[in-house]
Design a protein around this motif. Structure first.
Motif, short mmCIF file in Angstrom:
data_model
loop_
_atom_site.label_atom_id
_atom_site.label_comp_id
_atom_site.label_asym_id
_atom_site.label_seq_id
_atom_site.Cartn_x
_atom_site.Cartn_y
_atom_site.Cartn_z
N ARG A 45 0.82 -1.21 0.00
CA ARG A 45 0.00 0.00 0.00
C ARG A 45 0.85 1.27 0.00
O ARG A 45 0.38 2.33 -0.41
CB ARG A 45 -0.93 0.01 1.23
N GLU A 48 1.77 2.38 -3.54
CA GLU A 48 0.49 2.74 -4.16
C GLU A 48 0.02 4.10 -3.67
O GLU A 48 -0.51 4.91 -4.45
CB GLU A 48 -0.55 1.67 -3.85
N THR A 52 -0.57 7.32 -5.94
CA THR A 52 -1.88 7.97 -5.96
C THR A 52 -1.75 9.48 -5.76
O THR A 52 -2.39 10.27 -6.46
CB THR A 52 -2.79 7.38 -4.87
#
Length: 253
Positions: A45, A48, A52
């Motif tokens: 995560r 990511e 993002t």
């Protein structure tokens, strides 16, 4: 919502890959700050989250590393500061309950030495390690620290009595770091109540509903509710230091 012009400002958010940490990183970046997002090196995560933020045009960098490991935490902070060039805000948000299911206070047999060690290393020592490592840069910038405590550290039952004890320690540490780093650096904390975020504890539907029914505002906090207060303590609140601000929708009332 209060709006800030954070152009030229920088921040390091530990535990920034999800929940309160990611909401805070996103809000900081949205107002123009460059954000170092900390996460465990093996947590997918993390990259990511950075991607993002970058996809929105925000300035974000990865800062992998475990705050619960002596040496690794300090090295992570030092590299993040070097990559950022300065440090205006440290958000000590990384933490763990150490269990997937709530351990009720009478269940002492489930409170093991391993659980204590994990919670102390991450939730309490991790805060100290990062604050100590970041102190020179924060002093130079006249910056701030915001720690994530919990209403569990203010006398409420949390996921376990060990978790509550570490969060009570964060409240005390916040006060003493405020003394240690004044007058250049302000140090405060937030004490979230029930929050809708990705968290290891699997609360039952009944427990979740009770947290809504008992709250004066009749809802659970969203990560953005906490992020808003973190930004206020970080870049507003010029005469506030050593305080823990409860953000729980009136649950503790």
């Amino acid at each position: 919502m209060i709006r800030y012009d954070l152009t030229g400002k920088t921040a390091l958010v530990t535990g920034g890959a999800s929940g309160i940490g990611f909401a805070t990183a996103k809000m900081l970046a949205g107002f123009g700050a460059t954000v170092a997002v900390n996460f465990l090196a093996d947590d997918p995560r993390g990259p990511e989250a950075v991607e993002t933020l970058a996809a929105t045009g925000a300035r974000a960098i990865a800062a992998p590393g475990s705050v619960g490991e002596a040496g690794a935490a300090e090295a992570m902070v030092q590299k993040a500061v070097a990559d950022l060039g300065r440090l205006d805000l440290l958000v000590n948000n990384a933490g763990t309950p150490g269990t997937r299911h709530r351990i009720a206070p009478p269940q002492l047999d489930l409170i093991t030495e391993d659980l204590w060690s994990l919670l102390l290393e991450v939730n309490l020592l991790g805060v100290f390690r990062c604050a100590k490592a970041a102190a020179p840069a924060l002093k130079a910038a006249g910056g701030a620290i915001v720690n994530t405590a919990s209403i569990a550290g203010l006398g409420r039952a949390g996921s376990s009595l060990a978790y509550s004890a570490t969060k009570a320690g964060v409240v005390s540490l916040t006060q003493n770091l405020a003394r240690a780093l004044a007058p250049e650096v302000r140090v405060n904390a937030i004490a979230p109540g029930a929050v809708d975020s990705s968290w290891m504890v699997e609360w039952t539907d009944e427990e979740r509903q009770q947290s809504i029914d008992r709250a004066l505002l009749k809802r659970r906090c969203q990560p953005e509710d906490l992020a808003e207060v973190i930004l206020f303590l970080g870049f507003g609140a010029a005469m506030v230091t050593g305080q823990t601000v409860t953000v729980d929708g009136g649950l503790t009332l």
